[in-house]
Design a protein around this motif. Structure first.
Motif, PDB file in Angstrom:
ATOM      1  N   ASP A 184      59.321  55.007  42.170  1.00  0.00           N
ATOM      2  CA  ASP A 184      59.598  55.573  40.855  1.00  0.00           C
ATOM      3  C   ASP A 184      60.960  55.129  40.326  1.00  0.00           C
ATOM      4  O   ASP A 184      61.858  54.790  41.099  1.00  0.00           O
ATOM      5  CB  ASP A 184      59.579  57.106  40.916  1.00  0.00           C
ATOM      6  N   ASN A 185      61.084  55.152  39.005  1.00  0.00           N
ATOM      7  CA  ASN A 185      62.389  55.036  38.359  1.00  0.00           C
ATOM      8  C   ASN A 185      62.880  56.449  38.069  1.00  0.00           C
ATOM      9  O   ASN A 185      62.198  57.216  37.376  1.00  0.00           O
ATOM     10  CB  ASN A 185      62.283  54.239  37.057  1.00  0.00           C
ATOM     11  N   GLN A 186      64.049  56.792  38.603  1.00  0.00           N
ATOM     12  CA  GLN A 186      64.578  58.145  38.459  1.00  0.00           C
ATOM     13  C   GLN A 186      65.665  58.188  37.384  1.00  0.00           C
ATOM     14  O   GLN A 186      66.485  57.268  37.280  1.00  0.00           O
ATOM     15  CB  GLN A 186      65.169  58.648  39.777  1.00  0.00           C
ATOM     16  N   THR A 187      65.666  59.269  36.621  1.00  0.00           N
ATOM     17  CA  THR A 187      66.718  59.507  35.644  1.00  0.00           C
ATOM     18  C   THR A 187      67.194  60.950  35.768  1.00  0.00           C
ATOM     19  O   THR A 187      66.399  61.893  35.627  1.00  0.00           O
ATOM     20  CB  THR A 187      66.213  59.264  34.203  1.00  0.00           C
ATOM     21  N   TYR A 188      68.478  61.103  36.051  1.00  0.00           N
ATOM     22  CA  TYR A 188      69.074  62.447  36.080  1.00  0.00           C
ATOM     23  C   TYR A 188      69.153  62.961  34.650  1.00  0.00           C
ATOM     24  O   TYR A 188      69.626  62.271  33.745  1.00  0.00           O
ATOM     25  CB  TYR A 188      70.474  62.373  36.695  1.00  0.00           C
TER      26      TYR A 188
END
Length: 263
Positions: A146-150
Motif C-alpha cells: 500500500d501507499n500510506q498517507t498520514y
C-alpha cells in the motif's frame, strides 16, 4: 518576488506531502511489527447480528495460532486454525490459513463435508462462512503493498490515535479502493478501520473495542465487522486466551489432516 514566493510555497507543500507519506509508512510499519506470541490458543464466540441489533446466531470456536518471526525471506510465517464447536450445525467446521513462506494456503472443512477444500485466491472477496468478513479480510497486508498517507492525530473511542490512509499500490491486489485506519498510539493496534469499495464508497467498518495485556502481549479481544451498506455485522469475542508455552500445540494442528480428523 511573487513568482519566487509561489515556487517556494509549492516546494513546501511537496515536502510536507513526502513527510506525511513517510510518517504514514512509519506508523503502519509499527502496526505490522507489533510483538506477537509464538503460540496462541483462544476460546472465542462469533455473533452474527442483524440490522436491528438482534443476535441471529452464536458460534463458539477454538482458535489456534502460531507465529514464526522472520522465518522466510525476513518475513513472518503465521498459521491460524479455527475449530468450530457450536451450534450443532457448525460443529466440525474448521478453517486453516497459512501466510508467508512458500506454502501460503487456505483450506476450509465444512461440517457437512469431511474433506477439506482449498480456498482459491479468486474467492478472496467471498464471505467467510456467511459473515461480514471476506476471506481476504482475514489476511494481513504487507506494508509495501500500500501507499500510506498520514492524515492527522485524533482521539477515537477513547484511544489517542494517528489516522493513516492506505491505498493499494496495485488496485487489483485488494477488493477495496482504500482503507483509513485509526492506530492506537499506545499499542499500535488499529482500533477503527474504514474500508471503501471500488466506487470509493464506505462499505465496512472494523471496530476493535477491547485490548488486554497477556504476559506482555497486547491482545485484541472484542471486535466487530459492520457492513454499513446493509447494516449487518459480525462480532468476535475472545473469552479466554493463552500465549506462548501455555498455548503450544503440536504442529500437526496446522495441517489439512487436523481439519479432517481434529487430531
Amino acid at each position: 518576488m511573487k513568482k519566487f514566493a509561489l515556487i517556494a510555497a509549492v516546494l513546501t507543500l511537496g515536502a510536507a506531502a513526502v513527510f506525511a507519506d513517510a510518517k504514514g509508512t512509519e506508523i503502519m510499519t509499527k502496526v505490522h511489527d507489533v510483538k506477537k506470541p509464538s503460540y496462541t490458543k483462544s476460546q472465542a464466540l462469533m455473533q452474527l447480528v442483524s440490522k436491528k441489533g438482534e443476535i441471529e446466531e452464536n458460534r463458539g470456536f477454538i482458535e489456534y495460532g502460531k507465529n514464526e518471526p522472520k522465518a522466510y525471506n525476513g518475513k513472518d510465517i503465521t498459521s491460524v486454525v479455527l475449530d468450530f464447536k457450536m451450534p450443532a450445525s457448525y460443529a466440525g467446521t474448521r478453517f486453516l490459513q497459512i501466510e508467508g513462506g512458500p506454502n501460503e494456503q487456505k483450506f476450509i472443512r465444512l461440517a457437512t463435508d469431511p474433506n477439506p477444500r482449498r480456498v482459491n485466491s479468486s474467492e478472496g472477496s467471498k464471505s467467510f462462512l456467511s459473515t461480514d468478513a471476506t476471506y481476504d479480510d482475514l489476511e494481513k497486508r504487507e506494508v509495501e503493498e500500500d501507499n500510506q498517507t498520514y492524515l492527522r492525530d485524533e482521539e477515537k473511542n477513547g484511544y489517542k490515535c494517528s489516522v493513516v490512509e492506505n491505498v493499494p499500490v496495485d488496485p487489483k491486489s485488494s477488493q477495496y479502493s482504500k482503507r483509513i485506519v485509526w492506530v492506537d498510539l499506545n499499542t499500535y493496534y488499529p482500533i477503527y478501520t474504514e474500508l471503501y469499495d471500488k466506487k470509493g464508497d464506505l462499505c465496512k467498518v472494523l471496530t476493535m473495542d477491547k485490548i488486554i495485556n497477556v504476559k506482555g502481549y497486547n491482545i485484541p479481544t472484542v471486535n466487530e465487522y459492520k457492513n454499513v451498506q446493509t447494516g449487518h455485522s459480525t462480532k468476535m469475542i475472545i473469552q479466554k486466551v493463552l500465549v506462548d508455552e501455555d498455548a503450544a500445540v503440536n504442529d500437526n494442528v496446522f495441517t489439512q489432516n487436523f481439519l479432517k480428523n481434529a487430531k
